[in-house]
Each structure stands twice: as C-alpha cells, then as structure tokens.
Design a protein around this motif. Structure first.
Motif, PDB file in Angstrom:
ATOM      1  N   ASN A 161      12.352   7.103  -6.725  1.00 27.82           N
ATOM      2  CA  ASN A 161      11.190   7.559  -5.979  1.00 27.82           C
ATOM      3  C   ASN A 161       9.879   7.258  -6.711  1.00 27.82           C
ATOM      4  O   ASN A 161       8.881   6.879  -6.103  1.00 27.82           O
ATOM      5  N   VAL A 187       9.212   4.897  -8.923  1.00 26.48           N
ATOM      6  CA  VAL A 187       8.926   3.509  -9.299  1.00 26.48           C
ATOM      7  C   VAL A 187       9.013   2.568  -8.105  1.00 26.48           C
ATOM      8  O   VAL A 187       9.166   1.362  -8.262  1.00 26.48           O
ATOM      9  N   SER A 188       8.939   3.122  -6.882  1.00 25.79           N
ATOM     10  CA  SER A 188       9.021   2.250  -5.712  1.00 25.79           C
ATOM     11  C   SER A 188       7.815   2.476  -4.807  1.00 25.79           C
ATOM     12  O   SER A 188       7.266   3.566  -4.758  1.00 25.79           O
ATOM     13  N   TYR A 189       7.464   1.432  -4.108  1.00 26.87           N
ATOM     14  CA  TYR A 189       6.408   1.548  -3.110  1.00 26.87           C
ATOM     15  C   TYR A 189       6.862   2.452  -1.979  1.00 26.87           C
ATOM     16  O   TYR A 189       8.040   2.501  -1.650  1.00 26.87           O
TER      17      TYR A 189
END
Lengths: 563, 198
Positions: free
Chosen positions: B124, B126-128
């Motif tokens: 959650n 480290v993601s767009y």
C-alpha cells in the motif's frame, strides 16, 4: 479478514436482491402506463410535452416510425451537444477558462456521451465548462440512458403484441426520464451529498495547505453528475481519476452505494420483463444467466487481484498480504475496489474505481470478456437487449439441433429475426478488430509500441468504444486518429444494433402468439439457462480468443515466469 | 415525407429535456444541497485553521516534511488540476518493478520509517493509487512511519499510536473495504500540536 471482505460482495448482492423486485415492478408499471406514485407530480408536465410535440399520446407506432423518431431525436441531441462543446469558451459558467473543443474532440465527446459510452479523451475538470456539463454532458447522459431503456421496452412489446405496434416513442422516452431516471437520480444525489460528495454551483475552493503554496479543489455538480452517470450506466466521471477520486467517492460507504446504483436498473429491467410478459419464469432464466456469469467474473477478478503481483513479490521486505494494491485507492480495499470495477465494466458503465492499466493480466482478460459479450447484465436497456438477442439465437440453434420449430413465448423465430440478430451481434467484433488492425498496420501518431501491454491497451480502447463501455486503460489517445475512429466506432456499434433490435421487435409484433404446445423447446428451465450460458461463452470465445492471445494472454504468460 | 413531423417532435423533445434535465435537475439539487448544509460548498468536509481553508480529507497534499505522515506515491503534481492521473505502468513492466524496488529500499530501514527494520513494507505504501490523490493509508502504512514522526515532531510514540487508533475508519457495515486512516486529518492534529508547543 480476507473472507470477511468477500462477505461484502455477498451483502451487495443481497441488498440488490431486495431492491430488484420493487424497482422492477415499478419499471413495468411505468411502461404499461399503470398508475404510479409520481403521477400527481409529472402527469401535467408530460401532458404539456406531448402537446408541444404534437403526437397523439395514445397512438402506438410501428417499428419504422419508432426507429425514425428515435434516430432523429438522437441526431438532434447529438448535434446540439456538439455545438455547445465547440462553443463553450464563449458561453457562461466557464470558471476554469476551458477553451472551445476542437471539432474532432467535440465529435468524439458528443458521440461518446450520446451512445452511453462516455469515453473521455479530455480532462473533465479543465476542458469542460459548467455550462457544457449541464447542457451537453448531463443532457446526453439522460438521453442515452433513456434511449437504451426504450429500445429494451419496445423489444418486450414486440414479443408481447400481435398488432404490429411497438409503442409510442415519445411517451416511452419522456416517461423513462421523468418517471425512472430523474426521480432516482435526485434521490441518489441527495444520498451522495449526505455522504460528503459536493453538489454546488460553486466551482472550486482554494486551499492553503500547511505544506505551503495553494491548491484548487474542484467542487461543482459532482453528486448530480455521479448519480446519472452510475444509474444510467454512463460512466464518464466528473473529475480526474474517475470515481476513485475521493471527491466523487469519499468513503467505503459511497462505493457500496455506487456499486448498487450501477447494478440496479440493468437487473431490475430483467424483472420488469417477467412482469410485462406475465411469465416470471422467463426472467428467472435470464437472472440465472446474468448473475451466474457476473458472479463468476467477479470472484475470478477479486481472487486474481488478492493473490497480488508475482513480479513484485520477488522484492525483499515487501509485504503483499493485502493483495495487488497497485492502482487502487486505500479506502476501497483490493477486494471491494476490484469488485466495483468488475461491476462497472460488466454493466458497461465504465467508471473508474481502480486503475485497469495496473490490474493483473488475468483480470484484464475477464474485463475484456465482459465487454465482448455486453450482456451480463450489460448497460441500461442495451444489456437486456443483447441478452434477448443471444437468447433468440440460442432458441434458433437449439431448435435446429433437436429438430423442433424455434419458438419463443409463442412467437416463431424466423429467418428475418435471425438475420437481424446476427447483424447486431457481428457488428461488435468487426468494429473492434478492424480499427485494431488498422492501428497495428499504420501506427498512428506513434502510439503503438507493439509490447504486449501496449497491444492490450489498444485492444481495450477499441473494445470499450465498441461495447459503449467507456472504461479505459492509459493510452495516449487524444489525437485525430483515436478521436475520429473512436467516434465512428461508438456511433455504429450503438445504432446498428438498435435499429436491428427494433426491426426484430417489429417483425415479432406482426406475428400471432401461438398457444403453447408440446412441440417447442422450453425456455424457462434450468437446462435452457445452462445452454444459454454455453452459447454466450462459446460465441464470445470464438470471436475474440485470437485477440486475447496477442495482448493480455502474452502478459499473463510473461508474469507466470516470475512464479 | 410521412415522417417529417418527427423533426418537430425531436426538436420539441430537445427543448423540453433541456429545461428538465439541464436546468431544473442541476440547479435544484445544487440549491437544496447548499441550503440544507448552510455552506456554498455543500457537504464537503473542509478543514479550517484560523479562518483559512487549509485542506480537506478528500484531497491529499504533498506532505514531504518528516514530521508528517506521508501519503502514497503519486504521479500527480498535487497543485495542478491537469495532471491528475494515476500509474500507467503495466503489471509486468520493469519500470514498475524498479520503481517499487527503489521505494521499498527507501522505506525499509531508511528515512521514511526511520531506520526501522523490524517490519516489512506494505505494498500500500509503495504503490500508486487509482485517483492519484489518495488521502488514506492502511493502518500498517501509518504504523511504520510513527518512529520517524515521533523523532521529528517531538510527540511521544504512544500518543501518535493512539491518534492512529482513534482515527481509524472501520469498514462500512464491518465488511465493505478495509480499515484505514486519513492522513490529512492526522497531519492536521500533528500540525496543531506542534503549533501549540511553540
């Protein structure tokens, strides 16, 4: 933890199951002109409109007249919206100084909203003024949904009637808006406002965050737009990022409501069908087919997304236990976000709840498949129409196989019906594959890089337009080729099947309803439901397996290397 | 020529629909919404500080200071309306892999989690997101940031922990969605505490 999230899907369908009979019966009442609760309010308004139109409000039309009225009306609305969009720079309520749309973009946009596609090649905040929003976008969203509804209803009347008439277009159209779309939109607008979605004539608010600088938060008619966008299975959002933007969908309560809104009318219409032809068992069969296929797709997509991205799981110290969170907003979670997106694509709404581009290739295959068949449950009206077309084809094929007269509810299915059915169904693959191949051959504007992912994006673009869906993967598509090709695809794939459907309705309405005999194939049994599911899957697979292999399936295989 | 009357019909239909759905519908709903909530912004939550609108839980800001909770990464320039788009990396793209790898390195035992190596980094964080302005993070994403925030803001870790616990939004009807915290809300609390401490 994860299983409790799966219960949320069950809960959504449970609430839907309670709503369907109520809304379905209401829809049936509206189109059979029975007394309903809103008569007091809208009867004078409707009477005034019919008087101005000059059509005799009691006179039923044959299919040719109905088609002429429908097509002329759609052309009028389309041209009007096109003019508004190309002139919006000089029109009032232009708070963000949106420039006039270029002719090609305005063509694509008006075609897109007129056909219930709502594919956006523009930035909805800065390139659409509030005036265009009201007088072009909102107008067309209501009109396209109403058009979908009247086509479905006229087909039902064709099955029911034997006098060659399929109803009065103006009455059906006006009642679709005043009795169904408008009241429910107003209701859901207030529900959304209550849950924190803005709905105001104030265009934006300037924030001065503690981190420095200032930022603009766009407000405007978000809730009013979102209501008709989802109830009418339109899908083009009011704001960037689609319905995943917290301004359109601020909490996990709103996504629950919005998912229900997309499912409500497509499913209720199936119930209304059973009410109108007075054979509930027939609509029960259609429920099994649509719900079965939808549930299968939903559970598959959610499962694939919860497993997470195998490629990323090779990164050390990264926890993937919450599923594939790439391209999904936190408040929805992976399960409900993927569920809402699958519903959005399968109802041909096409609103963005999660980013389809970063969904896993397996999910992308399922989403594409939903748009290939367009009928489980499909868009408002059109989905039901396609479902009946698949059904007529199945009755015909089944009749040939077992050597019985193809009959559906006492009406013989003849050459004419099957010709038009085939036309309506074959238009879809032609309109996807032709532009796909043209794009591959000529590589317009250097947009094709021939990587598997790029080919998926390209395929998705044309499939979404041909299915009048409107969801998109990120493709650089605001240029002359995609604007013009897209506009043409959307118009043809909308109006050829509509005219074919009305022709079938006309042909059926001229036939006498035969009493039920032992000799015909039963269409209200579980066996027939399973057979219909088979026909739908096989037809979809036959038409589209080759293109699936080129794009998403290759991605899928590449990903499985990491496993 | 038999159908010429439908030209009149369609034009009349256009104008009557314009009145109903393009004028009455938007104006009436907007008027009632602003009237009922006594605000020109209808029911949108706006956070005020000394009379100035400083933020909204519906829109994340670019919190880069180390004493604030950091949002998820985004391609969006938070101050621009025109580039509000989310990730367009394909699921098998090496760009996505490298991007995520770099962020995990940054968070794991690095600046963001303040050299915390006891926990793994949730995907959650480290993601767009899809919207590009996702103002929420999962509880785990908040917890890994607490040591850093405590160090730079001077707020004790247990206070921050109870702040996260108290502001956790539960799933709707206990099943729809996952528990999360809104970082705009949390950062406003931190800002208030730090202002008062000065």
């Amino acid at each position: 933890m994860i299983y409790s999230q799966y219960i949320s899907i069950l809960l959504t369908f449970l609430v839907l199951a309670i709503l369907i009979p109520i809304i379905g019966r209401y829809i049936a009442d509206v189109y059979q002109e029975k007394t309903t609760i809103l008569d007091v309010l809208f009867y004078p308004v409707e009477a005034w409109i019919y008087k101005l139109i000059g059509t005799d409000s009691k006179k039923s039309m044959d299919w040719k007249e109905y088609t002429v009225a429908l097509v002329l009306t759609n052309i009028t609305f389309g041209i009007f919206a096109f003019l508004i969009l190309t002139q919006q720079g000089g029109l009032p309520l232009n708070y963000f100084n949106s420039p006039d749309m270029s002719f090609r973009l305005a063509f694509h946009t008006s075609a897109s909203y007129l056909t219930n596609t709502d594919f956006q090649h523009f930035n909805p905040v800065t390139q659409i003024s509030m005036f265009s929003e009201m007088f072009a976008i909102m107008l067309l969203m209501f009109v396209s949904s109403a058009t979908g509804l009247v086509v479905a209803v006229s087909l039902i009347r064709g099955i029911k009637n034997s006098n060659g008439k399929i109803g009065n277009f103006y009455i059906d159209f006006v009642r679709s808006i005043t009795r169904i779309l408008l009241p429910f939109s107003i209701l859901t607008t207030f529900l959304l406002v209550f849950m924190g979605v803005p709905d105001t004539l104030t265009p934006y608010i300037i924030l001065h965050p503690v981190t420095g600088g200032s930022s603009i938060m766009p407000l405007g008619l978000n809730a009013a737009h979102t209501s008709i966008e989802l109830l009418g299975t339109n899908g083009g959002s009011y704001i960037n990022g689609g319905n995943s933007n917290p301004l359109s969908d601020p909490s996990n309560a709103t996504i629950f409501l919005e998912t229900l809104m997309m499912l409500l009318f497509p499913f209720s219409l199936i119930f209304a069908y059973g009410e109108m032809i007075k054979k509930k068992s027939e609509s029960f069969v259609l429920f099994i087919v649509t719900f079965g296929l939808l549930l299968f797709a939903v559970l598959s997509v959610v499962n694939i997304e919860m497993q997470g991205n195998v490629m990323l799981s090779t990164i050390p110290h990264l926890s993937m236990s919450s599923g594939n969170f790439v391209g999904k907003d936190t408040r929805f979670g992976v399960v409900y976000g993927s569920f809402a997106q699958t519903v959005s694509v399968y109802t041909n709404t096409g609103a963005q709840f999660v980013n389809i581009d970063t969904m896993l290739p397996g999910s992308q295959i399922f989403l594409l498949f939903g748009m290939f068949i367009q009928a489980v449950p499909g868009g408002i009206g059109t989905g039901f129409t396609y479902l009946l077309l698949y059904l007529l084809l199945s009755v015909f094929l089944g009749g040939l196989m077992v050597g019985r007269t193809p009959e559906y509810i006492g009406k013989k299915i003849g050459v004419k019906e099957i010709k038009y059915t085939s036309l309506a169904l074959i238009v879809h693959p032609i309109l996807i594959i032709t532009p796909f191949v043209i794009a591959l051959l000529f590589n317009p504007f250097g947009s094709v890089t021939y990587s598997p992912h790029n080919l998926t994006e390209l395929l998705y673009e044309f499939t979404s337009e041909a299915a009048n869906n409107g969801s998109s993967m990120t493709l650089n598509d605001n240029n002359a080729f995609y604007n013009i090709a897209g506009g043409i695809i959307m118009l043809l794939s909308r109006f050829i099947p509509i005219v074919a459907t009305l022709a079938i309705a006309g042909s059926l309405s001229n036939k006498k309803s035969l009493p039920e005999r032992g000799g015909s194939m039963r269409t209200d049994s579980i066996t027939f439901a399973l057979y219909l599911i088979g026909v739908i899957i096989i037809l979809g697979a036959l038409m589209f397996l080759p293109v699936i292999v080129i794009g998403p399936l290759r991605d899928y295989l590449r990903l499985s290397h990491y496993g | 020529m038999k159908y010429i009357k439908h030209v009149r019909g369609s034009i009349t239909l256009l104008f009557s629909m314009l009145i109903i759905v393009s004028v009455i519908y938007p104006f009436a709903t907007a008027y009632i919404s602003t009237y009922v909530y006594h605000s020109p912004y209808s029911n949108v939550p706006v956070i005020y500080h000394n009379g100035t609108a400083i933020g909204s839980p519906d829109m994340v800001e670019n919190f880069t200071q180390p004493w604030f909770f950091h949002p998820r990464p985004s391609m969006t320039d938070y101050f621009s309306l025109s580039s509000n788009s989310s990730s367009n990396y394909g699921p098998v793209s090496p760009v996505l892999y490298n991007f995520t790898l770099q962020l995990v390195k940054k968070y794991y035992g690095g600046y963001i989690s303040f050299n915390n190596t006891t926990t793994t980094i949730p995907i959650n964080m480290v993601s767009y997101s899809s919207s590009g302005v996702d103002p929420d993070i999962t509880i785990l994403s908040a917890l890994i940031q607490i040591p850093r925030i405590s160090h730079y803001s001077g707020i004790p870790q247990k206070d921050l922990l109870s702040m996260v616990t108290n502001n956790t939004v539960a799933p709707f009807l206990t099943v729809v969605g996952i528990p999360y915290v809104n970082i705009v809300t949390l950062n406003t609390y931190i800002y208030d505490i730090m202002q008062n401490a000065q």
